[in-house]
Structures are given as structure tokens and as C-alpha cells.
Design an enzyme around this catalytic site. Structure first.
Site, PDB file in Angstrom:
ATOM      1  N   GLU A 186       0.810  -1.303   0.036  1.00  0.00           N
ATOM      2  CA  GLU A 186      -0.106  -0.057  -0.173  1.00  0.00           C
ATOM      3  C   GLU A 186       0.955   1.113  -0.039  1.00  0.00           C
ATOM      4  O   GLU A 186       1.925   1.292   0.589  1.00  0.00           O
ATOM      5  CB  GLU A 186      -0.916   0.056   1.221  1.00  0.00           C
ATOM      6  CG  GLU A 186      -1.863   1.312   1.560  1.00  0.00           C
ATOM      7  CD  GLU A 186      -2.478   1.340   2.621  1.00  0.00           C
ATOM      8  OE1 GLU A 186      -1.948   0.780   3.610  1.00  0.00           O
ATOM      9  OE2 GLU A 186      -3.660   1.794   2.679  1.00  0.00           O
ATOM     10  N   LYS A 192     -10.177   0.779  -1.084  1.00  0.00           N
ATOM     11  CA  LYS A 192     -10.082   0.525   0.337  1.00  0.00           C
ATOM     12  C   LYS A 192     -11.271   1.055   1.115  1.00  0.00           C
ATOM     13  O   LYS A 192     -11.502   2.103   0.968  1.00  0.00           O
ATOM     14  CB  LYS A 192      -8.716   1.222   0.933  1.00  0.00           C
ATOM     15  CG  LYS A 192      -8.594   0.659   2.289  1.00  0.00           C
ATOM     16  CD  LYS A 192      -7.291   1.628   2.602  1.00  0.00           C
ATOM     17  CE  LYS A 192      -6.860   1.212   4.160  1.00  0.00           C
ATOM     18  NZ  LYS A 192      -5.435   2.298   4.642  1.00  0.00           N
ATOM     19  N   CYS A 196      -4.559  -3.097   4.212  1.00  0.00           N
ATOM     20  CA  CYS A 196      -4.169  -2.674   5.557  1.00  0.00           C
ATOM     21  C   CYS A 196      -5.124  -2.820   6.527  1.00  0.00           C
ATOM     22  O   CYS A 196      -5.543  -3.800   7.123  1.00  0.00           O
ATOM     23  CB  CYS A 196      -3.527  -1.107   5.251  1.00  0.00           C
ATOM     24  SG  CYS A 196      -2.412  -0.633   6.738  1.00  0.00           S
TER      25      CYS A 196
END
Ligand SMILES: *[C@@H]1O[C@H](CO)[C@@H](O)[C@H](O)[C@H]1NC(C)=O
Ligand SMILES: *[C@@H]1O[C@H](CO)[C@@H](O)[C@H](O)[C@H]1NC(C)=O
Ligand SMILES: *[C@@H]1O[C@H](CO)[C@@H](O)[C@H](O)[C@H]1NC(C)=O
Ligand SMILES: *[C@@H]1O[C@H](CO)[C@@H](O)[C@H](O)[C@H]1NC(C)=O
Length: 511
Positions: free
Chosen positions: A93, A194, A227
Site C-alpha cells: 500500500e 479500500k 491494510c
């Protein structure tokens, strides 16, 4: 094979006292997706070249000059990965642009990424189709040149209109933290925005949660998460519940001991969700980011930089068996037969034993209830309200100078994110006094055999054993009826830092 292992572990260190495994359903080491053979996966921990002034807007050509420095590293690593036979390569990321942008300063870095469900586009073959897509062309050509799947994370933009009454930011554009996936011929096959942002002012949370997967000929289906997503029900656990068994995880993870070091939680997720995880992290000393790896429920191949190591990237390559959907048949059944000592302690626990020796100390901003291990071996339990943890342990050397404590926490974690937890953790305390229990510790010498157990109000419990100098140990795990999870481990290779059962009570999260 597994049965023999379980028996020798328990019988070996329990000796005459207590535990015998009597029944195991037939065990195969991984159900193989579509009968496919092994495949080779790679993840690259990248030391991102940063924009020294991330909050200052810049031109597209200046942004491209910066992006190219990181893309050149990606090309080189793809070539190395391909030479080692990798069929898929994952980058972290924020690995292309870095961090700390504002909404306006990131604009020059962003590209429109078309929806691969709506159109079929190979940017390397057909670069003219969409303007300002240099990053996508580069990534697609990496995949095509080296003949492997490439997963990268980049910033994307979607223009929107505020006239239609549908939601749209005031500046008329959505900014997404985006994973893109290219097939080995360069075709864009997946795009994921995300869902759970972590203090990213440059990006928007998508209006609609998406579960994004893609298929590969060598290993079947992979799910995409990024993440912070790994800690939440959506989209991660929803995909697990839909039968996705292999996950791709670009991350920029700031390590925090004793419970959330990168490799520690990567392993914990793989074991707890019984899935494969391909995790690529950033390498940055300043931001305490390192720790990448390739995990299956029975293996972990990983890299974690140590203090003082040069700040540089690292390619990790491993061979894996594809994991397909679980059959509908019931999961592995383990029946533990307990003799007396064991049962008595659990009786004490269920009566809610709050020993006089328990104390509260903060661990990762949560008030854990702890008890000290004040003998080289024995049994103890600790409760936080009605949530209780139990430990049986035996230190493997007589030099019992390091202080350890068993902690329990049930409640809402409220610092840097809100999420509900039930955690049992055996930790090495930083110093000699109780207040130091729960603080960060990097080194330990004490090896112990142990069984750690908790009874959780959730089936989502993520187990891990982290040893001195960031090494992982592979524990044995049993889930029994009524939420009881037992983790057993022996023959440690290094001193114990943390053994944890990290339970996520997603249903108690605030929505
Ligand atoms: C984990 O997955 C394997 C197949 O890949 C299966 O045999 C095993 O029962 C699963 N374990 C649990 C606890 O569900
Ligand atoms: C980003 O900002 C945070 C504080 O907001 C700071 O701690 C960090 O060092 C910054 N990172 C970079 C790469 O500038
Ligand atoms: C856990 O302990 C804390 C601090 O002592 C307390 O505030 C909290 O209510 C306890 N949790 C439960 C579930 O009882
Ligand atoms: C015991 O362990 C400590 C560190 O925890 C070490 O400094 C000491 O030398 C050890 N003593 C013996 C006798 O091994």
C-alpha cells in the site's frame, strides 16, 4: 501426520498428568483447489522513495517523475521474482506515491481506473484508450513482460456530479486508495477501493462496500483487502464467510508491540481465518513499518527487518498449495479429555476467579487485567469481567529472571480506531514491575511450553506466537464448542515475547 504431531506434543510435555487427544476426523493438509499443483507467490517489501513535500500540490509531470522512481524498482523486482518462478507478485500500500498528502496535493498522482467488470482493458497493449494512465500502463507492462500477475496499490480518481442529488464530494471527485490487479498478459482483472481508511485525508471511503476477488489459473480465487481492512468484518470477514480462502494484502502497517506487529497479525489472521495471506508492507524506519510475508495455515515465510538493518526493500518468495473452498462437512473435530487438575482450574475460572494478585495495566491503550507468572511453571487464570483466560505453562530453563504476565481484556478499543476486542495475552513485561507489563519488548530469553485458552463470545479469534527478534512460531490450535479456543505450543526456538488469542467481537462494533 497431524494427529501424530498433536499427540506427541500434548503427551510429550504433559507427560502423565492430563491431556489425551482421542478423536480426530481425517485430516488432509489443505484441500486443494481444483486439484491444482503448488504455485509460487512473491511479495515485495518496498522502501518507497518519498515526495519530500507531500502537502504541496505539483504538476502531473512532476508527479510522474516521482512515481517513476518507485515504478523502476517494481520492474526490477518483478524480473527477480519471475526468475524465481513467481506467478503472482504483490506490492505494498502507498508504495508508489508515499504518504501524508492532502486532498489537493495528491490530485496529480491520481488516475481514472476503469471498472474491469464493465470493460476489458489491457493498458500495455492499448495505452491510448484512456488518457493520463501512465502508472496503469507501466504496471500492466510489468505483468506482461515478466508473465506474472501483478498486484499494486495506487491512488485513483472518479469524477462525480453533485447535480444529480447522489453523494459526491464538494470538489466533484472521489479519491480512492485502490488496489489494481493485472493478469500475466497485462489485462486489468480487478480493482478494489479500500473500505477502512486509516487517517488518510487525501482519500474517500467508498459509498458502497465491495467484495473484490479475481481468479487465477494456477491457484483459483484470491480476495483483495488493504491494510486496516484486516481488522474489520467488512469486507474481510464477509469474504471469508463467502468461502474465499486466499487473500492479497498490500499494507503500510505501523508496528505496535506487544499485539499488533505486522508479521504477528499477518500470521494470526492466516491461522484464525484458516486462509492464505500474501502480505506486502512498506519498509520505513521512521514510520516503524516492516514485516511482509506469505502465510498459509501451516506455514509462514516472512521478512521482518531488525533494528539497525539497512533501510532497503526485500523480496519474499514461497511455494504454496492452492486453498479451495472448504467442503460443507464439519471442520476438524478435536476432543480433549481432561483429567482432574485441568478441570479444577477451569472450574475456578468459570466461577469468575479474580485472584488478589491481579492488577490493571495499559497494553496498546487498553486496560488489561493481568496476573504475574510468579513461578517457573504452573496454571493460572485471569478475568476481565466475565471474560476469562487460562494458562498452563512450564519455563524451559531454570533461569527465571524475566517477568511475564497473563492478561485479559474485553471491551472497546478506542485509540486510533474503534473496534471491540476480547484478548488473552501472555506477554513479557518490559521491566521488573507490574506497570511495565503491556509495554513494548523486543528481546526475551525465556522459552516456555504452554497452553493458552479463552472462552470467547465470537468465533473470530486470531492466534499468534511472537518470539525474540521478530520470529514467529507455529502454534497448535483447537476450537472447541461454546467459543473455547485453545492454543498449545512447545519447543520454542527463541524467547517468548507474546502469545496471544486476539478475539474480534465484530458484532459489538459501533456502526
Ligand atoms: C482449515 O482448512 C482445512 C482445509 O484447507 C480444513 O481441512 C480444516 O478443517 C480447516 N480448519 C478449521 C479449524 O476449520
Ligand atoms: C506523516 O505525518 C505524520 C504526522 O502526521 C508524521 O509522524 C510522519 O513522519 C509523516 N510521514 C512522512 C513520510 O512525512
Ligand atoms: C475490564 O476491565 C476494565 C478495567 O478494569 C473495566 O473498566 C471493564 O468494565 C472490564 N470489562 C468487563 C467486560 O467487565
Ligand atoms: C539469566 O538471564 C539473564 C537475562 O535474562 C542473563 O543476563 C543471565 O546471565 C542469565 N543467567 C544465567 C545463569 O544463565
Amino acid at each position: 501426520m497431524m494427529q501424530a504431531l498433536v499427540e506427541s506434543l500434548f503427551l510429550g510435555f504433559w507427560g502423565k498428568t492430563s491431556l489425551v487427544i482421542v478423536a480426530l476426523s481425517s485430516w488432509t493438509c489443505g484441500s486443494h483447489a481444483h486439484g491444482l499443483p503448488s504455485y509460487v507467490a512473491a511479495v515485495y517489501e518496498h522502501r518507497v522513495t518519498l515526495n519530500p513535500e507531500p502537502r504541496v500540490p505539483l504538476s502531473r509531470s512532476a508527479a510522474l517523475r516521482h512515481l517513476r522512481q518507485n515504478l523502476q524498482v517494481y520492474s526490477k523486482q518483478a524480473s527477480r521474482a519471475a526468475l524465481q518462478g513467481a506467478q503472482i507478485l504483490v506490492f505494498p500500500e502507498d508504495g508508489l506515491q508515499g504518504f501524508n498528502f492532502t486532498r489537493s496535493s495528491i490530485a496529480a498522482y491520481l488516475e481514472v481506473v476503469p471498472d474491469p467488470q464493465q470493460e476489458s482493458w489491457n493498458p500495455c497493449e492499448d495505452p491510448q484508450r484512456h488518457p493520463n494512465t501512465e502508472v496503469q500502463q507501466w504496471l500492466s507492462c510489468i505483468a506482461r513482460t515478466h508473465g506474472l500477475y501483478v498486484v499494486a496499490n495506487m491512488g485513483s480518481v472518479q469524477p462525480c456530479s453533485r447535480d444529480s442529488g447522489s453523494p459526491c464530494p464538494p470538489d466533484g471527485r472521489w479519491h480512492f486508495n485502490t488496489n489494481v490487479v493485472y493478469r500475466s498478459d497485462g489485462l486489468l482483472v480487478a480493482r478494489y477501493h479500500k473500505q477502512n481508511l486509516y487517517f488518510e485525508e487525501a482519500f474517500d471511503t467508498p459509498q458502497h462496500m465491495e467484495l473484490v476477488t479475481f481468479d487465477t489459473p494456477f491457484a483459483g480465487k484470491f480476495g483483495l483487502i488493504t491494510c486496516f481492512d484486516i481488522l474489520f468484518q467488512q469486507p474481510t470477514v464477509s469474504m471469508v464467510e463467502k468461502g474465499v480462502r486466499q487473500f492479497i494484502f498490500p499494507t503500510a502497517w505501523m508496528n505496535q508491540l506487544p499485539l499488533l506487529d505486522a508479521i504477528q497479525f499477518q500470521q494470526a489472521f492466516s491461522l484464525g481465518a484458516n486462509v492464505t495471506l500474501l502480505a506486502a508492507n512498506i519498509r520505513s524506519d521512521e514510520l516503524i513499518m516492516t514485516g511482509s510475508g506469505i502465510y498459509s495455515p501451516s506455514s509462514a515465510v516472512y521478512h521482518h527487518a531488525q533494528r539497525g538493518d539497512p533501510e532497503e526493500g526485500q523480496l519474499v518468495v514461497a511455494t504454496l498449495r492452492p486453498l479451495g473452498p472448504l467442503p460443507d462437512a464439519p471442520a476438524l473435530q478435536v476432543v480433549l479429555h481432561k483429567e482432574q487438575g485441568y478441570t479444577e482450574v477451569r472450574g475456578c475460572r468459570s466461577a469468575g476467579c479474580k485472584g488478589p494478585l491481579s492488577f490493571t495495566s495499559s497494553m496498546m491503550h487498553d486496560p488489561f487485567t493481568f496476573v504475574l507468572l510468579n513461578r517457573p511453571g504452573g496454571q493460572l487464570s485471569v478475568c476481565n469481567g466475565s471474560f476469562c483466560c487460562w494458562l498452563q505453562y512450564q519455563c524451559m530453563d531454570s533461569n527465571f529472571t524475566e517477568v511475564y504476565a497473563l492478561g485479559a481484556f474485553a471491551g472497546m478499543h478506542t485509540v486510533n480506531g474503534h473496534y471491540s476486542l476480547q484478548v488473552c495475552a501472555l506477554v513479557k513485561c518490559a521491566g521488573g514491575d507490574a506497570r511495565s507489563c503491556g509495554q513494548e519488548v523486543l528481546e526475551a530469553q525465556t522459552k516456555m511450553d504452554f497452553v493458552l485458552e479463552g472462552t470467547f463470545n465470537t468465533k473470530h479469534v486470531y492466534p499468534s506466537v511472537l518470539s525474540s527478534h521478530y520470529t514467529l512460531e507455529q502454534p497448535l490450535l483447537h476450537t472447541m464448542a461454546h467459543g473455547t479456543v485453545t492454543m498449545a505450543h512447545s519447543h520454542m526456538r527463541a524467547g517468548l515475547i507474546t502469545a496471544a488469542l486476539y478475539g474480534r467481537t465484530y458484532h459489538l462494533d459501533l456502526h
